[in-house]
Enzyme design. Sequence first.
Site, short mmCIF file in Angstrom:
data_model
loop_
_atom_site.label_atom_id
_atom_site.label_comp_id
_atom_site.label_asym_id
_atom_site.label_seq_id
_atom_site.Cartn_x
_atom_site.Cartn_y
_atom_site.Cartn_z
N PRO A 18 0.85 -1.20 0.00
CA PRO A 18 0.00 0.00 0.00
C PRO A 18 0.88 1.24 0.00
O PRO A 18 1.73 1.41 0.87
CB PRO A 18 -0.76 -0.13 1.33
CG PRO A 18 0.18 -0.87 2.23
CD PRO A 18 0.96 -1.81 1.33
N MET A 19 0.70 2.10 -0.99
CA MET A 19 1.49 3.33 -1.08
C MET A 19 0.54 4.48 -1.40
O MET A 19 -0.05 4.52 -2.48
CB MET A 19 2.58 3.20 -2.15
CG MET A 19 3.66 2.18 -1.79
SD MET A 19 4.90 1.99 -3.09
CE MET A 19 3.97 1.03 -4.30
N GLU A 20 0.40 5.39 -0.45
CA GLU A 20 -0.58 6.47 -0.59
C GLU A 20 -0.27 7.32 -1.82
O GLU A 20 0.87 7.73 -2.05
CB GLU A 20 -0.58 7.35 0.66
CG GLU A 20 -1.70 8.37 0.66
CD GLU A 20 -1.70 9.24 1.90
OE1 GLU A 20 -2.68 9.99 2.08
OE2 GLU A 20 -0.72 9.19 2.68
N GLY B 13 10.90 -3.43 1.90
CA GLY B 13 11.86 -2.33 1.90
C GLY B 13 13.04 -2.55 0.98
O GLY B 13 13.78 -3.52 1.14
N GLU B 14 13.22 -1.64 0.01
CA GLU B 14 14.37 -1.61 -0.89
C GLU B 14 14.54 -2.89 -1.71
O GLU B 14 15.67 -3.28 -2.05
CB GLU B 14 15.66 -1.33 -0.11
CG GLU B 14 15.77 0.09 0.40
CD GLU B 14 15.75 1.14 -0.70
OE1 GLU B 14 16.53 1.04 -1.67
OE2 GLU B 14 14.94 2.09 -0.58
N GLN C 185 -6.85 -1.72 4.30
CA GLN C 185 -5.98 -1.28 5.39
C GLN C 185 -6.57 -0.08 6.12
O GLN C 185 -7.03 0.87 5.49
CB GLN C 185 -4.58 -0.92 4.87
CG GLN C 185 -3.60 -0.59 6.00
CD GLN C 185 -2.25 -0.14 5.51
OE1 GLN C 185 -2.09 1.02 5.14
NE2 GLN C 185 -1.27 -1.04 5.49
N GLY D 104 7.12 -2.68 -3.11
CA GLY D 104 6.55 -1.34 -3.15
C GLY D 104 6.85 -0.61 -4.44
O GLY D 104 6.36 -0.96 -5.51
N ARG D 105 7.71 0.41 -4.36
CA ARG D 105 7.97 1.28 -5.51
C ARG D 105 8.49 0.52 -6.72
O ARG D 105 8.23 0.91 -7.86
CB ARG D 105 8.95 2.39 -5.10
CG ARG D 105 8.38 3.42 -4.14
CD ARG D 105 9.45 4.30 -3.56
NE ARG D 105 10.32 3.55 -2.63
CZ ARG D 105 11.46 4.00 -2.15
NH1 ARG D 105 11.90 5.20 -2.50
NH2 ARG D 105 12.18 3.28 -1.31
N CYS E 244 3.18 4.04 8.62
CA CYS E 244 3.20 5.32 7.91
C CYS E 244 4.10 6.33 8.63
O CYS E 244 3.90 6.62 9.81
CB CYS E 244 1.80 5.89 7.78
SG CYS E 244 1.77 7.49 6.90
#
Length: 311
Positions: A7-9, A200-201, A68, A223-224, A98
């Site tokens: 989840p990434m706002e 993460g990363e 979420q 994520g990204r 967050c």
Amino acid sequence: MKLVLAPMEGLTDPIMRDVLTHVGSFDWCVTEFIRVTDSVLPDHVYHNYCPELLHDGKTAAGTPVHVQFLGNNPEMLAANAIRAVELGAPAIDMNFGCPAKTVNRHRGGSVLLDEPEVVHMLVKAVRDAVPSHIPVSAKMRLGYMDRNFTLENAHAIEDAGAAWVTVHARTKAEGYTPPAFWDQLQPIREALKINVIANGEIWTNADAKQCRVESGCEDLMIGRAAVTTPDITQCIRKNTDEPLISWDELLALQIRFLNGPYKKEINMVGRYKQWIGMMSKHYPEAKMLWDEVKRVKRLDEIIEKLNTTKR
């Protein structure tokens, strides 16, 4: 191995989830956090954050979407979780990761990691409220400003009845600055009986392999990198760092994004430029396309440009 879309706002919204699950190989997605304060939210809010609730809680590709929540009111979190499940949510996730200052100032997200007893209370309130067959999970960081309560928070989440915990391998203070400390997940994994998902990363298949070695975690949340490199889950599953989809296929994805089922005309130009800007870090063709569209202001012009390029 489970691979989960993070989840990434402002990034992995319904439009992006539709596209990424169309090409990717995710076991499930998690919505952007839904902020809960002092009331049960109206249904339209749930359908705005998670329109997949109208389709059995899945994206068009059939990938489940977990809802979420973020907040500090146990009664209201429980009541909203009940409503989300009634609307079709297949699982509930709790946000303790967050790092946003505005969220933390209002005692939400990662700031609660300084209060493991509160973390436990909130997860337990939701776990006790929803039916037993609905999984409840949580996402946390290694800590807020330090790692003093890492294991306490992990145990708090487990003892409250969570089915698994996802851990972003940095504190709030460390933000998103490399590196992520994957090795710090190993003690968590060894201490808990429930599953621990590493986050993460993780940008490449090589990163995924190294994260699994250092963390001891089998499952990963991406994520990204999922936005920057849409075929990353395929690369991880097939153990390769070579691209598995062509630029023409990526162009088709971009057209799908701009014409998607949840598209709203407003802000779509900016959203698309955000995405092509991120992909330009990985694909030379994206960098060239970014240079051509960065000053375009009309959505139809961008779509025409992509259709012309694809031909």
